[in-house]
Design an enzyme around this catalytic site. Structure first.
Site, mmCIF file in Angstrom:
data_model
loop_
_atom_site.group_PDB
_atom_site.id
_atom_site.type_symbol
_atom_site.label_atom_id
_atom_site.label_comp_id
_atom_site.label_asym_id
_atom_site.label_seq_id
_atom_site.Cartn_x
_atom_site.Cartn_y
_atom_site.Cartn_z
ATOM 1 N N HIS A 125 60.286 20.173 63.598
ATOM 2 C CA HIS A 125 60.819 21.525 63.475
ATOM 3 C C HIS A 125 62.312 21.592 63.772
ATOM 4 O O HIS A 125 62.844 20.871 64.629
ATOM 5 C CB HIS A 125 60.071 22.483 64.421
ATOM 6 C CG HIS A 125 60.294 22.155 65.873
ATOM 7 N ND1 HIS A 125 61.322 22.681 66.612
ATOM 8 C CD2 HIS A 125 59.616 21.331 66.711
ATOM 9 C CE1 HIS A 125 61.284 22.219 67.836
ATOM 10 N NE2 HIS A 125 60.253 21.381 67.934
ATOM 11 N N HIS A 134 68.985 8.860 54.047
ATOM 12 C CA HIS A 134 67.740 8.118 53.837
ATOM 13 C C HIS A 134 67.028 7.984 55.175
ATOM 14 O O HIS A 134 67.548 7.363 56.104
ATOM 15 C CB HIS A 134 68.029 6.738 53.248
ATOM 16 C CG HIS A 134 66.804 5.948 52.914
ATOM 17 N ND1 HIS A 134 66.857 4.760 52.227
ATOM 18 C CD2 HIS A 134 65.484 6.155 53.164
ATOM 19 C CE1 HIS A 134 65.635 4.272 52.074
ATOM 20 N NE2 HIS A 134 64.785 5.111 52.645
#
Length: 201
Positions: A125, A134
């Site tokens: 979150h 990446h």
């Protein structure tokens, strides 16, 4: 979907796209010696980009090259979400980003453009992920982590809550980040430590 880049990364992107029911319109690569990938034809010609309105994915693993190509191409970009990925309805995903099998994106996470969230990676979150990042297989970002542009978070690495990883840094495989990482740093180990600074500019 059109795929630009016929690499190993492209194989996984194509597989995720096909698993979600998508069709591959074309694969393009700048290396004229590559003419086939996973049984599909590869073209060295970019003419299709001017003649097709189908969306494009930059199927290249290098963050630097994806950024370069994104700046050069005037084309509609798409997204890929593997059907086994779990994505909160409250998350925001930038254009050109791919989410591979088993990836988890939790509530109020924001992921930038042309990112790779690889197999089994977890973004919790309130994380903010910059463009051209990446997140490698099995990496975990805990709540509230901020990741700058172009960062590579290595396989199995972890970042504890509320830490910042500066732009174009590399977090080595298996590293555990417990302090902020300055931009252009390479960090490894548990706890992660800086082993060198990358050239930039």
């Amino acid at each position: 979907m059109i795929f630009y880049g016929a690499s190993g990364h492209a194989k996984v992107a194509i597989d995720a796209w096909q698993a979600s029911g998508g069709n591959v319109l074309a694969i393009i690569d700048d290396n004229p010696s590559i003419n086939e990938l996973m049984g599909l034809s590869v073209s060295s010609s970019k003419e299709i980009l001017g003649s097709s309105k189908m969306p494009l994915i930059l199927s290249v693993g290098s963050n630097t090259i994806r950024k370069k190509l994104a700046g050069q191409l005037n084309h509609l970009f798409g997204n890929i979400v593997h059907p086994s990925a779990i994505v909160s309805k409250h998350a925001r995903i930038g254009v050109g980003t791919v989410l591979f099998a088993g990836a988890i994106i939790n509530a109020d996470a924001t992921i930038g453009k042309h990112c790779i969230v690889n197999t089994g990676a977890k973004i919790d979150h309130d994380c903010t992920i910059g463009d051209f990042v990446h997140i490698a297989p099995g990496a975990t970002l805990c709540g509230g982590v901020q990741v700058g542009e172009g960062v590579l978070i290595g396989t199995g690495a972890s970042v504890i809550p509320m830490k910042k990883v500066g732009a174009w840094s590399i977090v080595g495989a298996g590293a555990v980040v417990v302090e902020d990482v300055p931009p252009y740093s390479v960090v490894v180990g548990n706890p992660a430590r800086i082993i060198r600074t990358l050239a930039h500019g």
